[in-house]
Design a protein around this motif. Sequence first.
Motif, mmCIF file in Angstrom:
data_model
loop_
_atom_site.group_PDB
_atom_site.id
_atom_site.type_symbol
_atom_site.label_atom_id
_atom_site.label_comp_id
_atom_site.label_asym_id
_atom_site.label_seq_id
_atom_site.Cartn_x
_atom_site.Cartn_y
_atom_site.Cartn_z
ATOM 1 N N ASN A 134 -37.188 16.323 -64.653
ATOM 2 C CA ASN A 134 -37.460 15.474 -63.487
ATOM 3 C C ASN A 134 -38.566 16.110 -62.659
ATOM 4 N N ILE A 135 -39.517 15.284 -62.219
ATOM 5 C CA ILE A 135 -40.613 15.793 -61.410
ATOM 6 C C ILE A 135 -41.200 14.639 -60.608
ATOM 7 N N SER A 136 -41.697 14.932 -59.423
ATOM 8 C CA SER A 136 -42.330 13.892 -58.609
ATOM 9 C C SER A 136 -43.807 13.787 -58.977
ATOM 10 N N SER A 137 -44.400 12.673 -58.615
ATOM 11 C CA SER A 137 -45.821 12.467 -58.876
ATOM 12 C C SER A 137 -46.666 13.520 -58.151
ATOM 13 N N LYS A 138 -46.236 13.901 -56.964
ATOM 14 C CA LYS A 138 -46.965 14.916 -56.198
ATOM 15 C C LYS A 138 -46.894 16.276 -56.881
ATOM 16 N N GLU A 139 -45.700 16.621 -57.393
ATOM 17 C CA GLU A 139 -45.527 17.911 -58.056
ATOM 18 C C GLU A 139 -46.279 17.977 -59.371
ATOM 19 N N VAL A 140 -46.308 16.847 -60.082
ATOM 20 C CA VAL A 140 -46.957 16.843 -61.400
ATOM 21 C C VAL A 140 -48.460 17.021 -61.264
ATOM 22 N N GLN A 141 -49.021 16.620 -60.134
ATOM 23 C CA GLN A 141 -50.465 16.752 -59.899
ATOM 24 C C GLN A 141 -50.899 18.213 -59.976
ATOM 25 N N LYS A 142 -50.012 19.115 -59.585
ATOM 26 C CA LYS A 142 -50.333 20.539 -59.558
ATOM 27 C C LYS A 142 -50.426 21.150 -60.957
ATOM 28 N N LEU A 143 -49.959 20.410 -61.971
ATOM 29 C CA LEU A 143 -49.894 20.968 -63.326
ATOM 30 C C LEU A 143 -51.114 20.647 -64.184
ATOM 31 N N PHE A 144 -52.057 19.840 -63.636
ATOM 32 C CA PHE A 144 -53.279 19.552 -64.383
ATOM 33 C C PHE A 144 -54.082 20.839 -64.551
ATOM 34 N N GLY A 145 -54.537 21.062 -65.767
ATOM 35 C CA GLY A 145 -55.299 22.273 -66.049
ATOM 36 C C GLY A 145 -54.437 23.405 -66.566
ATOM 37 N N SER A 146 -53.112 23.254 -66.466
ATOM 38 C CA SER A 146 -52.213 24.273 -67.020
ATOM 39 C C SER A 146 -51.282 23.608 -68.039
#
Length: 263
Positions: free
Chosen positions: A200-212
């Motif tokens: 489970n993850i929010s759209s805001k939290e998932v944004q931080k994972l781009f590039g990793s």
Amino acid sequence: MIKYGGNAMINEKVKNSVVSNIAELQNLGFRIVIVHGGGPFIKSILDKVKIESKFVAGHRKTSKEAIKYIEMTLRGEVNTEIVMLLNNKGRKAIGLSGKDAGLAIAKRRYHEEMGKKIDIGLVGDIERVDPQILYDLLEKDYTPVIACIAADAKGNTYNVNADMMAGAIAGALKADEYIVLTDTDGLRKDKDKAKSLIKNISSKEVQKLFGSSIEGGMIPKIESCQIALKNGAAIARIINGTEIDILLKALDQNSVTGTIITK
């Protein structure tokens, strides 16, 4: 709303499971819209006519010559087969693309890198969606099956990434659930470690994972989920489309299958 593509389209056992699950869910009262890609089939035809396939951030670079074969494959081969398979399961499926009834209007997409725009050819983003044709078909118990081809306001045809098109349509439909079928169990913190699945993850939290955690082909899948949620879908879910009966498991009331992304 289901985005269907990848290896789930080429393995006959898996393909039959996906189609059977969709038919069974519809018999239970679910109203389902399908957007499909066709990457393996497109690669096959482009290889035969000796047109190189190159991807930029998950999007297939598309020349004027390639778009003819891509549209022919998606609409004439892949779409008609899915429609036939669903009809054989007792459903009333009907094939569409973004061009039909003004369903989706595209605009040319440019890849941005280091502040520069890179031309990737006749690749489009969905600018707007008019879902009325889908509501009309669903009301009459038809199953819309949509190929990821769309035109702009001037009639120019574009190859649209199936994930991105599915996300745009899921948002326009205000879908109760947007499901992306892929080749992994969902989004992982470490793409090489199955045990690092994010449930489970929010759209805001998932944004931080781009590039990793989010790279390559996962980029448009996550972006499509964000588009769907931003424009009205209730939740988005990424699941392993190669797993038998995965759709029945995912839509079970108590399911935590795959990665669920919320607003």
